[in-house]
Design a protein around this motif. Structure first.
Motif, PDB file in Angstrom:
ATOM      1  N   SER A  83      85.321  29.741 -13.244  1.00 29.37           N
ATOM      2  CA  SER A  83      85.568  29.038 -11.981  1.00 29.37           C
ATOM      3  C   SER A  83      84.749  29.598 -10.821  1.00 29.37           C
ATOM      4  O   SER A  83      84.331  28.848  -9.935  1.00 29.37           O
ATOM      5  CB  SER A  83      87.053  29.042 -11.637  1.00 29.37           C
ATOM      6  OG  SER A  83      87.520  30.355 -11.436  1.00 29.37           O
ATOM      7  N   GLU A  84      84.475  30.901 -10.818  1.00 33.32           N
ATOM      8  CA  GLU A  84      83.639  31.478  -9.752  1.00 33.32           C
ATOM      9  C   GLU A  84      82.214  30.928  -9.830  1.00 33.32           C
ATOM     10  O   GLU A  84      81.590  30.654  -8.799  1.00 33.32           O
ATOM     11  CB  GLU A  84      83.618  32.995  -9.823  1.00 33.32           C
ATOM     12  CG  GLU A  84      84.760  33.671  -9.102  1.00 33.32           C
ATOM     13  CD  GLU A  84      84.891  33.258  -7.644  1.00 33.32           C
ATOM     14  OE1 GLU A  84      83.895  33.348  -6.880  1.00 33.32           O
ATOM     15  OE2 GLU A  84      85.990  32.835  -7.261  1.00 33.32           O
ATOM     16  N   LYS A  85      81.685  30.760 -11.036  1.00 30.98           N
ATOM     17  CA  LYS A  85      80.350  30.178 -11.205  1.00 30.98           C
ATOM     18  C   LYS A  85      80.334  28.742 -10.687  1.00 30.98           C
ATOM     19  O   LYS A  85      79.369  28.313 -10.049  1.00 30.98           O
ATOM     20  CB  LYS A  85      79.919  30.212 -12.671  1.00 30.98           C
ATOM     21  CG  LYS A  85      79.589  31.593 -13.170  1.00 30.98           C
ATOM     22  CD  LYS A  85      79.162  31.553 -14.626  1.00 30.98           C
ATOM     23  CE  LYS A  85      78.934  32.967 -15.135  1.00 30.98           C
ATOM     24  NZ  LYS A  85      78.598  32.986 -16.561  1.00 30.98           N
ATOM     25  N   ALA A  86      81.395  27.996 -10.962  1.00 34.03           N
ATOM     26  CA  ALA A  86      81.479  26.621 -10.468  1.00 34.03           C
ATOM     27  C   ALA A  86      81.516  26.607  -8.940  1.00 34.03           C
ATOM     28  O   ALA A  86      80.846  25.792  -8.298  1.00 34.03           O
ATOM     29  CB  ALA A  86      82.705  25.928 -11.046  1.00 34.03           C
ATOM     30  N   ARG A  87      82.277  27.510  -8.343  1.00 38.78           N
ATOM     31  CA  ARG A  87      82.339  27.594  -6.864  1.00 38.78           C
ATOM     32  C   ARG A  87      80.977  27.969  -6.285  1.00 38.78           C
ATOM     33  O   ARG A  87      80.544  27.415  -5.274  1.00 38.78           O
ATOM     34  CB  ARG A  87      83.393  28.618  -6.420  1.00 38.78           C
ATOM     35  CG  ARG A  87      84.792  28.219  -6.721  1.00 38.78           C
ATOM     36  CD  ARG A  87      85.385  27.369  -5.618  1.00 38.78           C
ATOM     37  NE  ARG A  87      86.713  26.922  -6.035  1.00 38.78           N
ATOM     38  CZ  ARG A  87      87.213  25.759  -5.703  1.00 38.78           C
ATOM     39  NH1 ARG A  87      86.548  24.932  -4.939  1.00 38.78           N
ATOM     40  NH2 ARG A  87      88.404  25.403  -6.106  1.00 38.78           N
ATOM     41  N   ASP A  88      80.288  28.905  -6.941  1.00 36.70           N
ATOM     42  CA  ASP A  88      78.950  29.295  -6.482  1.00 36.70           C
ATOM     43  C   ASP A  88      77.983  28.119  -6.561  1.00 36.70           C
ATOM     44  O   ASP A  88      77.207  27.878  -5.624  1.00 36.70           O
ATOM     45  CB  ASP A  88      78.414  30.472  -7.306  1.00 36.70           C
ATOM     46  CG  ASP A  88      79.152  31.775  -7.048  1.00 36.70           C
ATOM     47  OD1 ASP A  88      79.875  31.870  -6.033  1.00 36.70           O
ATOM     48  OD2 ASP A  88      79.007  32.696  -7.880  1.00 36.70           O
ATOM     49  N   LEU A  89      78.025  27.391  -7.673  1.00 36.99           N
ATOM     50  CA  LEU A  89      77.152  26.228  -7.821  1.00 36.99           C
ATOM     51  C   LEU A  89      77.485  25.161  -6.785  1.00 36.99           C
ATOM     52  O   LEU A  89      76.585  24.573  -6.178  1.00 36.99           O
ATOM     53  CB  LEU A  89      77.255  25.647  -9.235  1.00 36.99           C
ATOM     54  CG  LEU A  89      76.385  24.427  -9.511  1.00 36.99           C
ATOM     55  CD1 LEU A  89      74.912  24.704  -9.236  1.00 36.99           C
ATOM     56  CD2 LEU A  89      76.591  23.951 -10.950  1.00 36.99           C
ATOM     57  N   ASP A  90      78.760  24.938  -6.542  1.00 39.67           N
ATOM     58  CA  ASP A  90      79.188  23.988  -5.517  1.00 39.67           C
ATOM     59  C   ASP A  90      78.618  24.388  -4.156  1.00 39.67           C
ATOM     60  O   ASP A  90      78.079  23.541  -3.421  1.00 39.67           O
ATOM     61  CB  ASP A  90      80.718  23.931  -5.476  1.00 39.67           C
ATOM     62  CG  ASP A  90      81.248  23.043  -4.377  1.00 39.67           C
ATOM     63  OD1 ASP A  90      80.831  21.872  -4.281  1.00 39.67           O
ATOM     64  OD2 ASP A  90      82.105  23.526  -3.595  1.00 39.67           O
ATOM     65  N   ASN A  91      78.692  25.657  -3.807  1.00 41.37           N
ATOM     66  CA  ASN A  91      78.140  26.122  -2.525  1.00 41.37           C
ATOM     67  C   ASN A  91      76.636  25.910  -2.443  1.00 41.37           C
ATOM     68  O   ASN A  91      76.114  25.496  -1.402  1.00 41.37           O
ATOM     69  CB  ASN A  91      78.480  27.603  -2.306  1.00 41.37           C
ATOM     70  CG  ASN A  91      79.938  27.802  -1.949  1.00 41.37           C
ATOM     71  OD1 ASN A  91      80.571  26.937  -1.359  1.00 41.37           O
ATOM     72  ND2 ASN A  91      80.479  28.944  -2.333  1.00 41.37           N
ATOM     73  N   ILE A  92      75.936  26.186  -3.535  1.00 39.44           N
ATOM     74  CA  ILE A  92      74.477  25.980  -3.549  1.00 39.44           C
ATOM     75  C   ILE A  92      74.143  24.494  -3.391  1.00 39.44           C
ATOM     76  O   ILE A  92      73.258  24.131  -2.607  1.00 39.44           O
ATOM     77  CB  ILE A  92      73.867  26.553  -4.849  1.00 39.44           C
ATOM     78  CG1 ILE A  92      73.926  28.083  -4.821  1.00 39.44           C
ATOM     79  CG2 ILE A  92      72.433  26.068  -5.045  1.00 39.44           C
ATOM     80  CD1 ILE A  92      73.604  28.730  -6.160  1.00 39.44           C
ATOM     81  N   LEU A  93      74.858  23.631  -4.115  1.00 40.65           N
ATOM     82  CA  LEU A  93      74.601  22.192  -4.020  1.00 40.65           C
ATOM     83  C   LEU A  93      74.906  21.668  -2.615  1.00 40.65           C
ATOM     84  O   LEU A  93      74.173  20.823  -2.092  1.00 40.65           O
ATOM     85  CB  LEU A  93      75.411  21.437  -5.078  1.00 40.65           C
ATOM     86  CG  LEU A  93      74.962  21.657  -6.516  1.00 40.65           C
ATOM     87  CD1 LEU A  93      75.974  21.069  -7.500  1.00 40.65           C
ATOM     88  CD2 LEU A  93      73.584  21.071  -6.754  1.00 40.65           C
ATOM     89  N   ARG A  94      75.967  22.165  -1.994  1.00 42.85           N
ATOM     90  CA  ARG A  94      76.280  21.759  -0.618  1.00 42.85           C
ATOM     91  C   ARG A  94      75.142  22.157   0.337  1.00 42.85           C
ATOM     92  O   ARG A  94      74.761  21.385   1.210  1.00 42.85           O
ATOM     93  CB  ARG A  94      77.575  22.407  -0.143  1.00 42.85           C
ATOM     94  CG  ARG A  94      78.817  21.821  -0.736  1.00 42.85           C
ATOM     95  CD  ARG A  94      80.032  22.685  -0.369  1.00 42.85           C
ATOM     96  NE  ARG A  94      81.217  22.289  -1.054  1.00 42.85           N
ATOM     97  CZ  ARG A  94      82.170  21.526  -0.515  1.00 42.85           C
ATOM     98  NH1 ARG A  94      82.052  21.098   0.715  1.00 42.85           N
ATOM     99  NH2 ARG A  94      83.233  21.222  -1.218  1.00 42.85           N
TER     100      ARG A  94
END
Length: 178
Positions: A83-94
């Motif tokens: 889930s932390e990787k998903a949150r990191d990817l979400d932040n990068i995409l934003r």
């Protein structure tokens, strides 16, 4: 991967849930979803977080028409451990693409053969139904449309209740009109 889908507004939430439960032969699986859509040049891209912190990155492309239509999609799954990787990817995409919008919903999932019936309570929008006929490799889009039309009739969904876009688009239209 591909499916055929339709989406519609519903007025009698309890009734359609009861019909879907009868068709599926059992109770719904309730899923909490929090989707962030990103600005992209074609199709749609979203990160979906679930109530248990797992996530799915979803890229899909479909026509914006009310009738049953083909949707082509790709998925990248993130387990609770990731889930932390998903949150990191979400932040990068934003940061790179910008967030187009956010859709939060409670989804009731019923399975009828190869079709997912979703009954959605969408925050700030209301109640909707979505059919996703998951096509097998040998199946044609027309076969998927026939399955979707049959279930649409059984669920009591009228053609005038069909919608032609994603929830994020409806939320955007609502914001613009206010």
């Amino acid at each position: 991967m591909r499916n055929v889908e339709i989406k519609a507004r519903i007025t009698d939430y309890d009734k359609i849930c009861n019909v879907a439960e009868d068709l599926s032969g059992g109770p719904a699986t309730v899923i909490i979803q929090d989707d962030t859509f990103y600005h992209v040049n074609s199709g749609r891209l979203k990160m979906r977080f679930y109530g248990d912190s797992s996530a799915t990155l979803v890229r899909y492309d479909r026509e914006d028409t009310p009738e049953a239509k083909q949707s082509d999609y790709d998925l990248v799954q993130f387990s609770v451990r990731d889930s932390e990787k998903a949150r990191d990817l979400d932040n990068i995409l934003r940061k790179c693409l910008g967030a187009k919008g956010r859709v939060v919903k409670e989804r009731k999932l019923y399975m009828v053969g190869q079709t997912r019936i979703h009954i959605d309570a969408v925050q700030d929008l209301g109640h909707f139904m979505e059919l996703e006929v998951v096509l097998r490799p040998e199946q044609t889009v027309e076969e998927g449309r026939a399955i979707a039309r049959d279930l649409q009739i059984k669920l009591g969904i009228k053609n005038e209740d069909l919608i032609d876009c994603a929830y994020v688009d409806l939320l955007g239209q609502k914001i613009k009109s206010n």
